[in-house]
Design an enzyme around this catalytic site. Structure first.
Site, PDB file in Angstrom:
ATOM      1  N   HIS A  16       0.793  -1.181  -0.058  1.00 34.20           N
ATOM      2  CA  HIS A  16      -0.130   0.034  -0.065  1.00 34.20           C
ATOM      3  C   HIS A  16       0.991   1.169  -0.070  1.00 34.20           C
ATOM      4  CE1 HIS A  16      -4.068  -1.632   0.359  1.00 34.20           C
ATOM      5  NE2 HIS A  16      -3.463  -2.758   0.825  1.00 34.20           N
ATOM      6  N   ASP A 151       0.766  -2.430  -9.965  1.00 32.20           N
ATOM      7  CA  ASP A 151       0.434  -3.410 -10.772  1.00 32.20           C
ATOM      8  C   ASP A 151       0.631  -3.575 -12.337  1.00 32.20           C
ATOM      9  OD1 ASP A 151      -0.586  -4.182  -8.587  1.00 32.20           O
ATOM     10  OD2 ASP A 151      -2.573  -4.097  -8.946  1.00 32.20           O
TER      11      ASP A 151
HETATM   12  C1  GLA Z   1      -3.227  -3.457  -5.056  1.00 39.18           C
HETATM   13  C2  GLA Z   1      -3.392  -2.242  -5.771  1.00 39.18           C
HETATM   14  C3  GLA Z   1      -1.869  -1.868  -5.985  1.00 39.18           C
HETATM   15  C4  GLA Z   1      -1.373  -1.687  -4.644  1.00 39.18           C
HETATM   16  C5  GLA Z   1      -1.317  -2.782  -3.672  1.00 39.18           C
HETATM   17  C6  GLA Z   1      -1.175  -2.744  -2.297  1.00 39.18           C
HETATM   18  O1  GLA Z   1      -2.655  -4.636  -5.669  1.00 39.18           O
HETATM   19  O2  GLA Z   1      -3.697  -2.618  -7.266  1.00 39.18           O
HETATM   20  O3  GLA Z   1      -1.984  -0.482  -6.530  1.00 39.18           O
HETATM   21  O4  GLA Z   1      -1.972  -0.624  -3.946  1.00 39.18           O
HETATM   22  O5  GLA Z   1      -2.660  -3.471  -3.639  1.00 39.18           O
HETATM   23  O6  GLA Z   1       0.373  -2.475  -2.310  1.00 39.18           O
END
Ligand code: GLA
Length: 357
Positions: A16, A151
């Site tokens: 996060h 991601d």
């Molecule tokens: C998900 C979100 C990412 C990131 C993670 C936690 O995968 O899509 O953008 O915030 O949670 O790190």
């Protein structure tokens, strides 16, 4: 006919932190989405994916979310059109070998596969980081998930046997060689992870509230030491402590990798999970059970939840010679502990959709 592969990803450290302008370490997997596609005359777009009804949209008409899997490719198409690109007709067929609901970014892999396919089919030149931004925009504004950029960057920039160090404020990427001899075991908790629930946005708001109270632009600008006398409520202080701790662990993890010190790297993973449990409260009893079981197996250097949390999978860093035994033991102990019969995947760090990005 064009064919594009876009991998899923694991978040190694830096939970996060992306929407807090922080740092993250991730890796692309050797599992992901493959799309094959071909341009056709006119503006009709046909999208297929095994097990789902075919979706047909028209690039010359306004595009709207439908709530299904096609929101990811259609969202990307919509964002290209919005940015002024001339999207023509085409047909595309998607297939994936990523476990669904494991938090391994199957949605980003579909977005990135679509974006790279469009660039190849229509001969557009766009920088890899701009592609990541466009895919993130599709996810935020079309699919309606307020994620950060982790991601999409991981799916694009991944490299075989390398971790990715991403600075989300600078939007810069560094590929860090990952020492051989240690491998990734992904174990699905059997409880689906979905970011469309309110918890992700609630955590995000709490982080922004902490930054406001601290008087900094983002939690990236605070350290754990700054939090004790800042007038934060107990909950908001713990949320902030997760983020500052994660940023600190990512930098420590980077140094450990550079020194080839995987024991330290593994310990940081487990510490990250403890902070998810105690501070960010984005773990679940199932994920906690898996981490507890995994970290008591011989050859396991560390384990943690990966991605958003609230379900999904854990990753464990395991010595290569122990991985098959660890996999069998973890699955059987988890079945006894939680009465959940689940799957584990022995993965390698793979190439992103644009490996030479
Ligand atoms: C998900 C979100 C990412 C990131 C993670 C936690 O995968 O899509 O953008 O915030 O949670 O790190």
């Amino acid at each position: 006919m064009y064919q594009v592969f876009a991998p899923g990803r694991v978040e190694l450290l830096g939970n996060h932190t992306d929407y807090n302008a922080g740092v993250v370490m991730s890796a692309a997997l050797d599992l992901g989405t493959t799309v094959t596609g071909e341009a056709s005359a006119g503006s009709r777009i046909r999208l297929r994916s095994a097990g789902f009804p075919e979706v047909i949209v028209d690039a010359s008409e306004p595009l709207h979310p439908s709530g299904g899997w096609s929101d990811y490719p259609v969202g990307v198409i919509a964002k290209f059109i919005e940015a002024g690109y001339e999207v023509g007709g085409f047909e595309a067929e998607f297939s994936t070998n990523l476990p669904v609901g494991a938090g391994l970014s199957s949605s980003a892999s579909i977005e990135v596969a679509t974006a790279v396919l469009l660039c190849r089919m229509f001969d557009w030149e766009i920088s890899p980081m701009d592609l990541a931004r466009l895919c993130k925009k599709a996810e935020n504004e079309f699919a309606g998930v307020n994620c950060g950029i982790l991601d999409q960057v991981s799916c694009i920039f991944g490299k075989r046997q390398h971790a990715i160090f991403l600075d989300c404020r600078k939007e810069s990427v560094q590929r860090v060689p990952f020492p051989e001899g240690v491998e990734l075991l992904i174990v699905h908790s059997g409880v689906k992870h979905a970011l469309t629930g309110g918890e992700y946005n609630e955590r995000r708001d709490q982080c922004f509230e902490a930054a406001r109270t601290l008087g900094v632009p983002a939690l990236r600008d605070a350290s754990t030491a700054d939090l004790s006398h800042a007038g934060l409520s107990d909950v908001v202080r713990r949320r902030a402590a997760h983020i500052t701790g994660e940023n600190e662990r990512v930098f420590a993890g980077l140094s450990a990798l550079e020194l080839g010190d995987l024991e330290t790297f593994g310990r940081l993973l487990t510490a990250s999970h403890m902070s998810s449990m105690e501070n960010f409260e984005n773990s679940t009893p199932e994920l906690d059970s898996l981490v507890r079981i995994a970290t008591s197996q011989p050859g396991v250097l560390g384990a943690r939840l990966t991605g958003g949390g609230f379900g999904g999978a854990i990753i464990a860093l395991v010595m290569a010679e122990n991985i098959e035994t660890a996999k069998v033991e973890i699955l059987s102990k988890y079945l006894t502990d939680m009465e959940i019969d689940t799957d584990a995947y022995h993965c390698r760090m793979g190439d992103g959709a644009i490996p030479d990005a």
